[in-house]
Design a protein around this motif. Structure first.
Motif, PDB file in Angstrom:
ATOM      1  N   GLU A 167      -7.167 -80.261   3.358  1.00 35.35           N
ATOM      2  CA  GLU A 167      -5.715 -80.457   3.202  1.00 35.35           C
ATOM      3  C   GLU A 167      -5.206 -81.030   4.523  1.00 35.35           C
ATOM      4  O   GLU A 167      -5.118 -80.315   5.516  1.00 35.35           O
ATOM      5  CB  GLU A 167      -4.998 -79.126   2.910  1.00 35.35           C
ATOM      6  CG  GLU A 167      -5.371 -78.486   1.581  1.00 35.35           C
ATOM      7  CD  GLU A 167      -4.446 -77.322   1.199  1.00 35.35           C
ATOM      8  OE1 GLU A 167      -3.515 -77.005   1.976  1.00 35.35           O
ATOM      9  OE2 GLU A 167      -4.666 -76.738   0.115  1.00 35.35           O
TER      10      GLU A 167
ATOM     11  N   LYS B 167      -7.812 -68.759   2.967  1.00 31.73           N
ATOM     12  CA  LYS B 167      -7.088 -69.614   3.910  1.00 31.73           C
ATOM     13  C   LYS B 167      -7.348 -69.270   5.376  1.00 31.73           C
ATOM     14  O   LYS B 167      -7.242 -70.144   6.234  1.00 31.73           O
ATOM     15  CB  LYS B 167      -5.578 -69.483   3.657  1.00 31.73           C
ATOM     16  CG  LYS B 167      -5.092 -70.155   2.385  1.00 31.73           C
ATOM     17  CD  LYS B 167      -5.150 -71.669   2.519  1.00 31.73           C
ATOM     18  CE  LYS B 167      -4.330 -72.369   1.428  1.00 31.73           C
ATOM     19  NZ  LYS B 167      -4.375 -73.854   1.598  1.00 31.73           N
TER      20      LYS B 167
ATOM     21  N   GLU C 289      -2.415 -82.245   7.098  1.00 27.94           N
ATOM     22  CA  GLU C 289      -1.032 -81.804   7.274  1.00 27.94           C
ATOM     23  C   GLU C 289      -0.479 -82.251   8.632  1.00 27.94           C
ATOM     24  O   GLU C 289      -1.214 -82.301   9.615  1.00 27.94           O
ATOM     25  CB  GLU C 289      -0.944 -80.262   7.181  1.00 27.94           C
ATOM     26  CG  GLU C 289      -1.693 -79.739   5.960  1.00 27.94           C
ATOM     27  CD  GLU C 289      -1.236 -78.400   5.428  1.00 27.94           C
ATOM     28  OE1 GLU C 289      -0.394 -77.755   6.068  1.00 27.94           O
ATOM     29  OE2 GLU C 289      -1.745 -78.009   4.352  1.00 27.94           O
TER      30      GLU C 289
ATOM     31  N   THR D  71       0.493 -80.103   2.541  1.00 22.20           N
ATOM     32  CA  THR D  71      -0.399 -81.236   2.294  1.00 22.20           C
ATOM     33  C   THR D  71       0.046 -82.024   1.075  1.00 22.20           C
ATOM     34  O   THR D  71       0.542 -81.433   0.104  1.00 22.20           O
ATOM     35  CB  THR D  71      -1.854 -80.749   2.106  1.00 22.20           C
ATOM     36  OG1 THR D  71      -2.742 -81.869   2.280  1.00 22.20           O
ATOM     37  CG2 THR D  71      -2.113 -80.151   0.734  1.00 22.20           C
TER      38      THR D  71
ATOM     39  N   VAL E  14       2.972 -73.800   5.403  1.00 20.42           N
ATOM     40  CA  VAL E  14       3.879 -73.904   4.254  1.00 20.42           C
ATOM     41  C   VAL E  14       3.054 -74.222   3.015  1.00 20.42           C
ATOM     42  O   VAL E  14       2.216 -75.122   3.043  1.00 20.42           O
ATOM     43  CB  VAL E  14       4.920 -75.027   4.463  1.00 20.42           C
ATOM     44  CG1 VAL E  14       5.995 -74.963   3.382  1.00 20.42           C
ATOM     45  CG2 VAL E  14       5.540 -74.946   5.850  1.00 20.42           C
TER      46      VAL E  14
ATOM     47  N   PHE F 187       2.180 -68.716   4.537  1.00 21.07           N
ATOM     48  CA  PHE F 187       1.066 -67.819   4.850  1.00 21.07           C
ATOM     49  C   PHE F 187       0.657 -68.122   6.278  1.00 21.07           C
ATOM     50  O   PHE F 187       1.162 -69.076   6.884  1.00 21.07           O
ATOM     51  CB  PHE F 187      -0.091 -68.001   3.856  1.00 21.07           C
ATOM     52  CG  PHE F 187      -0.630 -69.397   3.768  1.00 21.07           C
ATOM     53  CD1 PHE F 187      -1.680 -69.809   4.574  1.00 21.07           C
ATOM     54  CD2 PHE F 187      -0.078 -70.319   2.885  1.00 21.07           C
ATOM     55  CE1 PHE F 187      -2.166 -71.105   4.494  1.00 21.07           C
ATOM     56  CE2 PHE F 187      -0.565 -71.618   2.795  1.00 21.07           C
ATOM     57  CZ  PHE F 187      -1.618 -72.010   3.600  1.00 21.07           C
TER      58      PHE F 187
ATOM     59  N   ASP G 152      -5.697 -77.925   6.956  1.00 27.77           N
ATOM     60  CA  ASP G 152      -5.607 -76.561   6.417  1.00 27.77           C
ATOM     61  C   ASP G 152      -6.804 -76.401   5.472  1.00 27.77           C
ATOM     62  O   ASP G 152      -6.686 -76.576   4.265  1.00 27.77           O
ATOM     63  CB  ASP G 152      -4.263 -76.405   5.696  1.00 27.77           C
ATOM     64  CG  ASP G 152      -4.204 -75.149   4.838  1.00 27.77           C
ATOM     65  OD1 ASP G 152      -5.056 -74.265   5.003  1.00 27.77           O
ATOM     66  OD2 ASP G 152      -3.286 -75.073   3.985  1.00 27.77           O
TER      67      ASP G 152
END
Ligand code: MN
Length: 228
Positions: A79, A131, A81, A200, A30, A53, A110
């Motif tokens: 990040e 990513k 999460e 995040t 997200v 994504f 992430d």
């Protein structure tokens, strides 16, 4: 009939304190799901619909592993999460039914090549190179919801070499886990084995070779990954 190549292994994550494993089907992520993180990235955190994504399942790095600093970047960001592991799937799952689909929870990173993501944003191009690169998704073992429940309020934090960089609470998610599952299942038919990296909080920033990232979600787990 024979396979013409050796079939790739199904990536798995261990279930904490057991010999059991959780096979990973897909990884959904997200975007901008904490208001302060949306602001630090230069966006208005008003409740625009959530967006998603994906990372490939084989980008998982088990907890305690080493993360090789990736190529073609000078700006890798952490990040932290909370990760949701689905035990059941479906299409158009209602908010009321969403938590019944959750097998358990984990803590993930992430990892992001921010410079490549920034370039892609500027050019209106996909985020995959920023990513979805190899080893972009470190993740702890999973704790079953049957043991820990469904965390709706818990500290989420990340430190680099012991210095706190991210420190928030999962109660600040813009889109809660049930709301996220409702939206995702409208776009894709969710499957057992799907992981959701739920977003995040603020405080993302760069990491360097030789540093160690530690982070966690209280009651869910802690992650430690060294950058090599
Ligand atoms: Mn993220």
């Amino acid at each position: 009939m024979n396979n013409v190549i050796v079939p790739p292994p199904v990536p798995t994550i261990a279930v904490r304190n057991t010999a059991d494993t959780y096979p990973v089907h897909r990884i959904y992520c997200v975007g901008r799901n904490y208001a302060e993180h949306a602001r630090e990235m230069g966006h208005d955190p008003n409740r625009e619909p959530p967006f998603f994504f994906q990372k490939n399942p084989d980008t998982i790095v088990p907890n305690g592993g080493k993360f090789p600093y990736p190529d073609k970047t000078h700006d890798v960001h952490h990040e932290i999460e909370m990760v949701v592991a689905l035990g059941a799937g479906g299409k158009d799952i209602s908010i009321a039914d969403a938590l019944d689909c959750v097998y358990g929870y984990a803590v993930g990173l992430d990892l992001t090549r921010r410079d490549l993501q920034g370039e892609a944003k500027k050019m209106g191009r996909p985020w995959d190179s920023g990513k979805g690169f190899d080893q972009a998704a470190p993740c702890t073992t999973i704790r079953p919801a049957s043991q820990i429940g469904h965390p709706s309020s818990a500290r989420i934090w990340l430190a680099v070499d012991g210095k706190i960089r991210q420190d928030s609470n999962v109660d600040k998610l813009i889109w809660s886990i049930p709301e996220t599952i409702e939206h995702l299942s409208g776009l894709w038919e969710l499957q057992p084995g799907d992981l959701i990296y739920s977003g995040t909080p603020e405080g993302v920033g760069p990491v360097e070779k030789g540093e160690t990232m530690t982070g966690g979600v209280d009651g869910v787990g802690e992650i430690e990954i060294r950058i090599v």
